[in-house]
Design an enzyme around this catalytic site. Sequence first.
Site, mmCIF file in Angstrom:
data_model
loop_
_atom_site.group_PDB
_atom_site.id
_atom_site.type_symbol
_atom_site.label_atom_id
_atom_site.label_comp_id
_atom_site.label_asym_id
_atom_site.label_seq_id
_atom_site.Cartn_x
_atom_site.Cartn_y
_atom_site.Cartn_z
ATOM 1 N N ASP A 88 0.767 -1.106 0.012
ATOM 2 C CA ASP A 88 0.008 0.172 0.155
ATOM 3 C C ASP A 88 0.771 1.204 0.041
ATOM 4 O OD1 ASP A 88 -1.862 -1.735 0.435
ATOM 5 O OD2 ASP A 88 -2.790 -0.761 2.194
ATOM 6 N N HIS A 145 4.695 -7.472 -0.164
ATOM 7 C CA HIS A 145 4.335 -8.865 -0.817
ATOM 8 C C HIS A 145 4.988 -8.926 -2.184
ATOM 9 C CE1 HIS A 145 1.131 -9.848 2.150
ATOM 10 N NE2 HIS A 145 1.259 -8.662 2.467
ATOM 11 N N SER A 246 8.430 3.411 5.343
ATOM 12 C CA SER A 246 9.576 3.738 4.306
ATOM 13 C C SER A 246 9.097 3.371 2.758
ATOM 14 C CB SER A 246 10.765 2.600 4.387
ATOM 15 O OG SER A 246 11.780 3.161 3.857
#
EC number: 4.1.1.65
Length: 283
Positions: A88, A145, A246
């Site tokens: 995200d 992911h 980050s």
Amino acid sequence: MSPSKLFALIQYPLPHHLLSRLVGRLAETRIGWLKQLLIKAFIRRFKVDMSEARVPDPRAYACFNDFFTRPLREGARPIESGLVSPADGTLSQCGETHHGTLIQAKGQAFSITSLLGGDMKRAASFRQGSFATIYLSPRDYHRVHMPLTGTLREMVYVPGRLFSVNQATADHVPNLFARNERLVCIFDTEEGPMAIVLVGAMIVAAIETVWAGQITPLSGRVQSIRFDEPITLEKGAEMGRFKLGSTVVMCFTKEIDFEELVPDISVKMGERLSRLSHLADNG
């Protein structure tokens, strides 16, 4: 002087690693009232949507880091076809890599060789490919992911500074992503080699992977790590996480059509970035 430039400049003399480690210790506290105060204040400040979490009750987390790296409930992020977003966040830049150079921000570029740890042989196949950079803000889901199924070839720890990686800093600190501490993960995929770079930042206490646990902080030299047994992760599988926010930089050896994607749009983990139907092999 603009506020964003001032914000970038005042970061230079700060003791980045000391500040980050101190915040990391605070984020690991098990003192009930303190960790709960931190979690509640964070949810309120950044408007975190706890309805997406597998455990929506903020009181159920043992420490702030457990809350920050919370897993999502089943089905919260469907995995679409093609190349998908690993996290995200905000797609800050994407496009082609020209002669080994990537775009950091308007007027700012940096070297793929430097990003991948300074080894020209490691970077050679990525010099004429594609890249995408995703910035994870504090409110975002902070597990990373796999954008494609891949087998891990090499993991490289690269020491560095810990500047903030928000847009203000990216606009004014040269070579930001090739200057910060980072973890480079090289995978072999059906679409060719793929590098996923987890870039550390101010107050990021650690970077973890699912195959090796916590990686940073390590010693102050570049370390290349290979594994005896093949490590293959399916598309959509978790590969790592940030303890505080980050940036992820993905690099490919081929030209990828990112279709109508433009910088500064929000993306979700599992959302398609490219159909992969317009790959052009530069090999």
